[in-house]
Design a protein around this motif. Structure first.
Motif, PDB file in Angstrom:
ATOM      1  N   LYS A  59       0.816  -1.211   0.000  1.00  0.00           N
ATOM      2  CA  LYS A  59       0.000   0.000   0.000  1.00  0.00           C
ATOM      3  C   LYS A  59       0.853   1.267   0.000  1.00  0.00           C
ATOM      4  O   LYS A  59       0.568   2.229  -0.720  1.00  0.00           O
ATOM      5  CB  LYS A  59      -0.940  -0.008   1.210  1.00  0.00           C
ATOM      6  CG  LYS A  59      -1.836   1.215   1.305  1.00  0.00           C
ATOM      7  CD  LYS A  59      -2.758   1.128   2.505  1.00  0.00           C
ATOM      8  CE  LYS A  59      -3.632   2.374   2.610  1.00  0.00           C
ATOM      9  NZ  LYS A  59      -4.549   2.299   3.786  1.00  0.00           N
ATOM     10  N   HIS A  60       1.941   1.262   0.790  1.00  0.00           N
ATOM     11  CA  HIS A  60       2.798   2.438   0.879  1.00  0.00           C
ATOM     12  C   HIS A  60       3.500   2.707  -0.455  1.00  0.00           C
ATOM     13  O   HIS A  60       3.616   3.855  -0.884  1.00  0.00           O
ATOM     14  CB  HIS A  60       3.817   2.258   2.000  1.00  0.00           C
ATOM     15  CG  HIS A  60       3.196   2.082   3.350  1.00  0.00           C
ATOM     16  ND1 HIS A  60       2.504   3.092   3.983  1.00  0.00           N
ATOM     17  CD2 HIS A  60       3.139   0.997   4.180  1.00  0.00           C
ATOM     18  CE1 HIS A  60       2.054   2.652   5.156  1.00  0.00           C
ATOM     19  NE2 HIS A  60       2.417   1.384   5.285  1.00  0.00           N
ATOM     20  N   LEU A  99       2.411   1.895  -3.435  1.00  0.00           N
ATOM     21  CA  LEU A  99       1.408   2.377  -4.390  1.00  0.00           C
ATOM     22  C   LEU A  99       1.123   3.856  -4.169  1.00  0.00           C
ATOM     23  O   LEU A  99       1.031   4.635  -5.114  1.00  0.00           O
ATOM     24  CB  LEU A  99       0.126   1.555  -4.261  1.00  0.00           C
ATOM     25  CG  LEU A  99       0.222   0.097  -4.716  1.00  0.00           C
ATOM     26  CD1 LEU A  99      -1.054  -0.652  -4.361  1.00  0.00           C
ATOM     27  CD2 LEU A  99       0.485   0.008  -6.212  1.00  0.00           C
ATOM     28  N   LEU A 100       0.986   4.258  -2.898  1.00  0.00           N
ATOM     29  CA  LEU A 100       0.721   5.672  -2.603  1.00  0.00           C
ATOM     30  C   LEU A 100       1.869   6.565  -3.028  1.00  0.00           C
ATOM     31  O   LEU A 100       1.676   7.653  -3.576  1.00  0.00           O
ATOM     32  CB  LEU A 100       0.437   5.839  -1.099  1.00  0.00           C
ATOM     33  CG  LEU A 100      -0.881   5.244  -0.582  1.00  0.00           C
ATOM     34  CD1 LEU A 100      -0.940   5.331   0.936  1.00  0.00           C
ATOM     35  CD2 LEU A 100      -2.076   5.974  -1.204  1.00  0.00           C
ATOM     36  N   GLU A 101       3.096   6.109  -2.807  1.00  0.00           N
ATOM     37  CA  GLU A 101       4.275   6.893  -3.179  1.00  0.00           C
ATOM     38  C   GLU A 101       4.428   7.029  -4.682  1.00  0.00           C
ATOM     39  O   GLU A 101       5.071   7.965  -5.161  1.00  0.00           O
ATOM     40  CB  GLU A 101       5.537   6.231  -2.591  1.00  0.00           C
ATOM     41  CG  GLU A 101       5.627   6.352  -1.073  1.00  0.00           C
ATOM     42  CD  GLU A 101       6.814   5.571  -0.529  1.00  0.00           C
ATOM     43  OE1 GLU A 101       7.502   4.914  -1.342  1.00  0.00           O
ATOM     44  OE2 GLU A 101       7.028   5.613   0.691  1.00  0.00           O
ATOM     45  N   ASN A 102       3.827   6.108  -5.437  1.00  0.00           N
ATOM     46  CA  ASN A 102       3.975   6.115  -6.900  1.00  0.00           C
ATOM     47  C   ASN A 102       2.715   6.572  -7.621  1.00  0.00           C
ATOM     48  O   ASN A 102       2.478   6.208  -8.768  1.00  0.00           O
ATOM     49  CB  ASN A 102       4.405   4.736  -7.381  1.00  0.00           C
ATOM     50  CG  ASN A 102       5.859   4.440  -7.084  1.00  0.00           C
ATOM     51  OD1 ASN A 102       6.744   4.751  -7.864  1.00  0.00           O
ATOM     52  ND2 ASN A 102       6.098   3.813  -5.916  1.00  0.00           N
ATOM     53  N   GLY A 103       1.917   7.366  -6.935  1.00  0.00           N
ATOM     54  CA  GLY A 103       0.812   8.030  -7.602  1.00  0.00           C
ATOM     55  C   GLY A 103      -0.545   7.385  -7.495  1.00  0.00           C
ATOM     56  O   GLY A 103      -1.543   7.920  -7.986  1.00  0.00           O
ATOM     57  N   TRP A 104      -0.633   6.198  -6.880  1.00  0.00           N
ATOM     58  CA  TRP A 104      -1.928   5.553  -6.690  1.00  0.00           C
ATOM     59  C   TRP A 104      -2.647   6.178  -5.503  1.00  0.00           C
ATOM     60  O   TRP A 104      -2.027   6.656  -4.567  1.00  0.00           O
ATOM     61  CB  TRP A 104      -1.756   4.049  -6.465  1.00  0.00           C
ATOM     62  CG  TRP A 104      -1.171   3.336  -7.640  1.00  0.00           C
ATOM     63  CD1 TRP A 104       0.146   3.233  -7.967  1.00  0.00           C
ATOM     64  CD2 TRP A 104      -1.888   2.655  -8.669  1.00  0.00           C
ATOM     65  NE1 TRP A 104       0.321   2.529  -9.124  1.00  0.00           N
ATOM     66  CE2 TRP A 104      -0.915   2.161  -9.576  1.00  0.00           C
ATOM     67  CE3 TRP A 104      -3.231   2.404  -8.904  1.00  0.00           C
ATOM     68  CZ2 TRP A 104      -1.272   1.435 -10.704  1.00  0.00           C
ATOM     69  CZ3 TRP A 104      -3.586   1.682 -10.028  1.00  0.00           C
ATOM     70  CH2 TRP A 104      -2.622   1.206 -10.919  1.00  0.00           C
ATOM     71  N   THR A 105      -3.950   6.164  -5.542  1.00  0.00           N
ATOM     72  CA  THR A 105      -4.734   6.717  -4.443  1.00  0.00           C
ATOM     73  C   THR A 105      -5.484   5.623  -3.715  1.00  0.00           C
ATOM     74  O   THR A 105      -5.843   4.605  -4.305  1.00  0.00           O
ATOM     75  CB  THR A 105      -5.747   7.763  -4.968  1.00  0.00           C
ATOM     76  OG1 THR A 105      -6.606   7.159  -5.932  1.00  0.00           O
ATOM     77  CG2 THR A 105      -5.024   8.940  -5.592  1.00  0.00           C
ATOM     78  N   ALA A 106      -5.740   5.843  -2.462  1.00  0.00           N
ATOM     79  CA  ALA A 106      -6.398   4.837  -1.639  1.00  0.00           C
ATOM     80  C   ALA A 106      -7.880   4.784  -1.980  1.00  0.00           C
ATOM     81  O   ALA A 106      -8.467   5.776  -2.362  1.00  0.00           O
ATOM     82  CB  ALA A 106      -6.222   5.166  -0.175  1.00  0.00           C
TER      83      ALA A 106
END
Length: 226
Positions: A216-217, A219-226
């Motif tokens: 999850k971390h 993905l968030l760092e690479n532009g994905w949103t939760a």
């Protein structure tokens, strides 16, 4: 994908977009199927071309004046509705494979059916139709999400919502009238192909590279949103 006779050559891994271009009737042959259409059909078409027939990628072995023939394996017949539908000369959706110059109007569809679905409900709502389906194998439910894509009998549709063990789409008049959706009844089986991108993402998440921890971390760092 169904392999054609040895003298027919074609490029593997053809792709489709889920936008139906014609409908035709399906008939059984010995180890093959025949598709016949009325009106314009699919033109131009040649031997060796790939065509999605109700979402199943088949290869043209013989051209007819009003259709074509395609070899089909026992595996494909067992995993799709084609065998059952050919017995009653049912109408099927047809789409030729994409060319590199074509616009991608639907979503990427491989022509490899993941499983069957059951029509749970059909309701007209204004000028559209609510089509509710359920996977026969609930393991495929993980690929369904609101606003995600799914191919239903080769038609690119958007999931409008989910209910208990099922999901539904809002079908616009053009999609309803120009495809075989208008012939569906509650209890019918349909060919379903989950979103190809969702399956690739799942594969990546289950088999991360040794030097990259895809969580999850990450993905968030690479532009994905939760």
């Amino acid at each position: 994908m169904i392999m054609a006779r040895s003298q027919i050559t074609h490029t593997p891994n053809k792709m489709f977009t889920g936008l139906v271009q014609a409908i035709g009737q399906l008939y059984p042959l010995s180890g093959a199927l025949r598709v016949q259409w009325q009106g314009h059909g699919l033109t131009p078409l040649k031997r060796g071309d790939s065509v999605a027939v109700d979402g199943v990628c088949l290869t043209v072995r013989e051209l007819l004046s009003d259709g074509f023939e395609a070899d089909v394996s026992a595996e494909t017949l067992a995993r799709s509705t084609l065998a059952q539908r050919s017995k009653s000369a049912a109408w099927v959706n047809l789409e030729p494979a994409l060319a590199l110059s074509d616009r991608l109007g639907g979503h990427l569809v491989s022509g490899h059916v993941d499983g069957l679905g059951v029509v749970r409900a059909i309701e007209q709502e204004g000028n559209s139709w609510r089509l509710e389906l359920a996977w026969q194998d609930s393991a495929f439910d993980r690929y369904i999400c609101e606003k995600g894509s799914i191919a239903v009998n080769g038609i690119s549709l958007t999931v409008a919502g989910t209910v208990a063990n099922a999901f539904w789409m809002a079908v616009i008049p053009v999609s309803w009238e120009q495809t075989t959706l208008k012939f569906l009844k509650v209890g019918d089986l349909v060919n379903l192909e989950a979103d190809l991108l969702a399956k690739y993402v799942e594969k990546l998440l289950r088999s991360p590279r040794a030097d990259v921890n895809i969580d999850k971390h990450w993905l968030l760092e690479n532009g994905w949103t939760a």
